[in-house]
Design a protein around this motif. Structure first.
Motif, short mmCIF file in Angstrom:
data_model
loop_
_atom_site.label_atom_id
_atom_site.label_comp_id
_atom_site.label_asym_id
_atom_site.label_seq_id
_atom_site.Cartn_x
_atom_site.Cartn_y
_atom_site.Cartn_z
N LYS A 78 0.83 -1.21 0.00
CA LYS A 78 0.00 0.00 0.00
C LYS A 78 0.86 1.25 0.00
O LYS A 78 0.58 2.22 -0.71
CB LYS A 78 -0.92 0.03 1.23
CG LYS A 78 -2.07 -0.92 1.16
CD LYS A 78 -2.90 -0.81 2.44
CE LYS A 78 -4.00 -1.84 2.48
NZ LYS A 78 -4.77 -1.79 3.72
N MET A 92 2.92 1.40 -3.62
CA MET A 92 2.24 1.10 -4.88
C MET A 92 2.43 2.21 -5.91
O MET A 92 2.48 1.94 -7.11
CB MET A 92 0.75 0.85 -4.63
CG MET A 92 -0.01 0.35 -5.84
SD MET A 92 0.46 -1.27 -6.40
CE MET A 92 -0.43 -2.28 -5.28
N PHE A 111 5.13 1.71 -8.61
CA PHE A 111 5.01 0.66 -9.62
C PHE A 111 4.74 1.25 -11.00
O PHE A 111 3.97 2.19 -11.14
CB PHE A 111 3.90 -0.32 -9.24
CG PHE A 111 4.29 -1.29 -8.18
CD1 PHE A 111 4.57 -0.86 -6.90
CD2 PHE A 111 4.36 -2.64 -8.45
CE1 PHE A 111 4.94 -1.76 -5.91
CE2 PHE A 111 4.72 -3.54 -7.47
CZ PHE A 111 5.01 -3.11 -6.19
N PHE A 120 2.59 -4.65 -13.34
CA PHE A 120 1.23 -5.18 -13.23
C PHE A 120 0.98 -6.36 -14.17
O PHE A 120 -0.10 -6.95 -14.15
CB PHE A 120 0.21 -4.07 -13.48
CG PHE A 120 0.22 -3.01 -12.42
CD1 PHE A 120 -0.44 -3.21 -11.22
CD2 PHE A 120 0.93 -1.84 -12.60
CE1 PHE A 120 -0.42 -2.25 -10.23
CE2 PHE A 120 0.97 -0.86 -11.62
CZ PHE A 120 0.30 -1.07 -10.42
N LEU A 157 -5.90 -2.42 -2.24
CA LEU A 157 -4.65 -1.84 -2.75
C LEU A 157 -4.92 -0.65 -3.66
O LEU A 157 -5.81 -0.72 -4.51
CB LEU A 157 -3.86 -2.90 -3.53
CG LEU A 157 -3.27 -4.02 -2.71
CD1 LEU A 157 -2.64 -5.07 -3.63
CD2 LEU A 157 -2.24 -3.51 -1.73
N SER A 214 -4.11 0.47 -6.50
CA SER A 214 -3.55 0.28 -7.84
C SER A 214 -4.23 1.21 -8.83
O SER A 214 -5.32 1.72 -8.56
CB SER A 214 -3.69 -1.18 -8.26
OG SER A 214 -4.97 -1.67 -8.02
N TYR A 246 -5.54 -0.46 -14.49
CA TYR A 246 -5.25 -1.85 -14.17
C TYR A 246 -6.48 -2.53 -13.54
O TYR A 246 -6.81 -3.67 -13.88
CB TYR A 246 -4.06 -1.96 -13.21
CG TYR A 246 -3.89 -3.37 -12.70
CD1 TYR A 246 -3.39 -4.37 -13.52
CD2 TYR A 246 -4.28 -3.72 -11.41
CE1 TYR A 246 -3.27 -5.67 -13.08
CE2 TYR A 246 -4.16 -5.02 -10.95
CZ TYR A 246 -3.65 -5.99 -11.79
OH TYR A 246 -3.54 -7.28 -11.35
N ASN A 247 -7.14 -1.82 -12.64
CA ASN A 247 -8.32 -2.39 -11.98
C ASN A 247 -9.38 -2.77 -13.01
O ASN A 247 -9.99 -3.84 -12.92
CB ASN A 247 -8.90 -1.40 -10.97
CG ASN A 247 -7.98 -1.17 -9.79
OD1 ASN A 247 -7.12 -2.00 -9.50
ND2 ASN A 247 -8.14 -0.05 -9.13
#
Length: 138
Positions: free
Chosen positions: A48, A51, A54, A59, A107, A109, A113-114
Motif C-alpha cells: 500500500k 504502490m 510501480f 502489473f 490496494l 492500484s 489496471y483495476n
C-alpha cells in the motif's frame, strides 16, 4: 460417486488449484520483473505504501496470476464435475472475481489496471476454460 458430492469436491479442488497457480505466479514475478527499489512487497502495508512506485510492467504478472489461476481452477472444476460444468466453472470465476474486487478495494492500484483485471482476468478466463475443457455434448 454422488453427483452433488462430486460437484462440491470439484469446486473445492478448483479453488485450491487456482489459488496455488495464482500464488506460484505471484511468487516468481519478482525474479522476472523486479519490484521498484525501496518497495516492500512482502506485506500488504508495504504494498500500500509503495504502490505509487510501480510502473505498468509491474502489473503484468499480477494480471497473469489472476487470469491463469482462474483458468486453471475453472478448468480443473470443469474436468472433475459430474454435471453443470459451465455453471461450476463460472462459480470459480466468480470466487476469484470476488477476490479481485477485494484486492481493488484494498490496494491503491491504478484505475486502468483495476478495469482490465476485473473485466478480463476472471469470468472470461473461467468461460474460456469451460469452452476448452467441456465437450460439445455437455
Amino acid at each position: 460417486m454422488n453427483p452433488i458430492f462430486r460437484n462440491t469436491l470439484a469446486v473445492i479442488i478448483g479453488l485450491f488449484v487456482g489459488s496455488i497457480v495464482n500464488m506460484a505466479i505471484i511468487l516468481m514475478s519478482g525474479s522476472v520483473i523486479p519490484p521498484p527499489n525501496g518497495t516492500d512487497v512482502t506485506t500488504m502495508e508495504g504494498l500500500k505504501a509503495t504502490m505509487h512506485l510501480f510502473e505498468p510492467k509491474h502489473f503484468i504478472f499480477p494480471f497473469l496470476a489472476h487470469a491463469i489461476g482462474t483458468f486453471a481452477g475453472a478448468a480443473t472444476t470443469a474436468l472433475i464435475a459430474a454435471s453443470r460444468k459451465t455453471e461450476l466453472a463460472l462459480v470459480i470465476g466468480a470466487f476469484f472475481l470476488l477476490g479481485g474486487i477485494v484486492n481493488v478495494c484494498t490496494l491503491p492500484s491504478p484505475v486502468w489496471y483495476n478495469i482490465i483485471d476485473l473485466a478480463f482476468a476472471y469470468l472470461p478466463m473461467a468461460y474460456l476454460a469451460r469452452k476448452l475443457v467441456v465437450s460439445k455434448k455437455a
